[in-house]
Design a protein around this motif. Structure first.
Motif, mmCIF file in Angstrom:
data_model
loop_
_atom_site.group_PDB
_atom_site.id
_atom_site.type_symbol
_atom_site.label_atom_id
_atom_site.label_comp_id
_atom_site.label_asym_id
_atom_site.label_seq_id
_atom_site.Cartn_x
_atom_site.Cartn_y
_atom_site.Cartn_z
ATOM 1 N N CYS A 1 32.995 45.384 42.117
ATOM 2 C CA CYS A 1 32.878 44.044 42.886
ATOM 3 C C CYS A 1 32.209 44.719 44.061
ATOM 4 O O CYS A 1 31.383 44.228 44.753
ATOM 5 C CB CYS A 1 34.059 43.320 42.944
ATOM 6 N N HIS A 2 32.789 45.589 44.796
ATOM 7 C CA HIS A 2 32.640 46.057 45.949
ATOM 8 C C HIS A 2 31.151 46.954 46.002
ATOM 9 O O HIS A 2 30.630 46.710 47.167
ATOM 10 C CB HIS A 2 33.493 47.289 46.589
ATOM 11 N N ALA A 3 30.679 47.155 44.888
ATOM 12 C CA ALA A 3 29.366 47.829 44.718
ATOM 13 C C ALA A 3 28.324 46.719 44.770
ATOM 14 O O ALA A 3 27.093 46.968 45.265
ATOM 15 C CB ALA A 3 29.119 48.493 43.308
ATOM 16 N N ARG A 4 28.655 45.490 44.770
ATOM 17 C CA ARG A 4 27.626 44.280 44.675
ATOM 18 C C ARG A 4 27.016 44.079 46.360
ATOM 19 O O ARG A 4 26.153 43.346 46.540
ATOM 20 C CB ARG A 4 28.349 43.032 44.524
ATOM 21 N N ARG B 1 31.842 41.475 49.564
ATOM 22 C CA ARG B 1 33.133 41.952 49.960
ATOM 23 C C ARG B 1 33.848 41.027 51.055
ATOM 24 O O ARG B 1 34.900 40.536 51.335
ATOM 25 C CB ARG B 1 33.078 43.302 50.526
ATOM 26 N N SER B 2 32.894 40.689 51.914
ATOM 27 C CA SER B 2 33.163 39.809 53.048
ATOM 28 C C SER B 2 33.445 38.317 52.804
ATOM 29 O O SER B 2 33.931 37.768 53.740
ATOM 30 C CB SER B 2 32.278 40.314 54.396
ATOM 31 N N GLY C 1 34.890 37.081 50.050
ATOM 32 C CA GLY C 1 36.102 36.954 49.479
ATOM 33 C C GLY C 1 35.750 36.876 47.936
ATOM 34 O O GLY C 1 36.677 36.499 47.206
ATOM 35 N N VAL C 2 34.521 37.375 47.330
ATOM 36 C CA VAL C 2 34.211 37.466 46.010
ATOM 37 C C VAL C 2 34.973 38.483 45.356
ATOM 38 O O VAL C 2 35.677 38.176 44.075
ATOM 39 C CB VAL C 2 32.843 37.673 45.914
ATOM 40 N N CYS C 3 35.634 39.536 45.932
ATOM 41 C CA CYS C 3 36.495 40.574 45.495
ATOM 42 C C CYS C 3 38.018 40.155 45.681
ATOM 43 O O CYS C 3 38.603 40.989 45.108
ATOM 44 C CB CYS C 3 36.017 41.774 45.972
ATOM 45 N N ASN C 4 38.307 38.940 46.102
ATOM 46 C CA ASN C 4 39.738 38.882 46.428
ATOM 47 C C ASN C 4 40.620 38.869 44.962
ATOM 48 O O ASN C 4 41.598 39.401 45.178
ATOM 49 C CB ASN C 4 39.970 37.725 47.127
ATOM 50 N N GLU C 5 39.986 38.320 43.904
ATOM 51 C CA GLU C 5 40.787 38.410 42.688
ATOM 52 C C GLU C 5 41.218 39.830 42.158
ATOM 53 O O GLU C 5 42.274 40.299 41.800
ATOM 54 C CB GLU C 5 39.980 37.433 41.619
ATOM 55 N N GLN C 6 40.076 40.716 42.198
ATOM 56 C CA GLN C 6 39.900 41.953 41.926
ATOM 57 C C GLN C 6 41.059 42.780 42.766
ATOM 58 O O GLN C 6 42.148 43.631 42.154
ATOM 59 C CB GLN C 6 38.912 42.476 41.757
ATOM 60 N N LYS C 7 41.072 42.466 44.002
ATOM 61 C CA LYS C 7 41.923 43.083 45.150
ATOM 62 C C LYS C 7 43.440 42.763 44.645
ATOM 63 O O LYS C 7 44.351 43.636 44.824
ATOM 64 C CB LYS C 7 41.687 42.636 46.336
ATOM 65 N N HIS C 8 43.560 41.590 44.350
ATOM 66 C CA HIS C 8 44.984 40.853 44.354
ATOM 67 C C HIS C 8 45.461 41.401 43.063
ATOM 68 O O HIS C 8 46.640 42.129 42.914
ATOM 69 C CB HIS C 8 45.041 39.482 44.293
#
Length: 81
Positions: A24-27, A32-33, A35-42
């Motif tokens: 996700c961060h590679a996108r 990242r900023s 909140g698209v990656c929030n689910e993966q981070k959680h």
């Protein structure tokens, strides 16, 4: 913020979540900023939390075992005195 992910235990326990977050961060920065990656981070955070709780439980059990050995040794010394 999560702990360092480079340790072997964390790599083995949560490798799928780490890979999802890195993907996700590679996108890019926007993903990242915004909140698209929030689910993966959680999901990664919950995996790391579970690993930490298990490690804490093992450490507590080991400490209790050692304390019991010490307590018995002290009781024996006091009984001999």
């Amino acid at each position: 913020m999560h702990p360092h992910l480079l340790t072997e235990a964390k790599q083995q326990a949560c490798k799928e979540y780490i890979a999802q977050l890195e993907e996700c961060h590679a996108r890019g920065f926007i993903a990242r900023s915004t909140g698209v990656c929030n689910e993966q981070k959680h999901a990664l955070t919950m995996c790391l939390r579970g690993e930490r709780l298990e490690r804490t439980k093992r450490n507590r059990e080991e400490a209790d075992r050692r304390n019991e050995i010490k307590r018995k040794a002290w009781e024996k010394l006091e009984a001999e005195s």
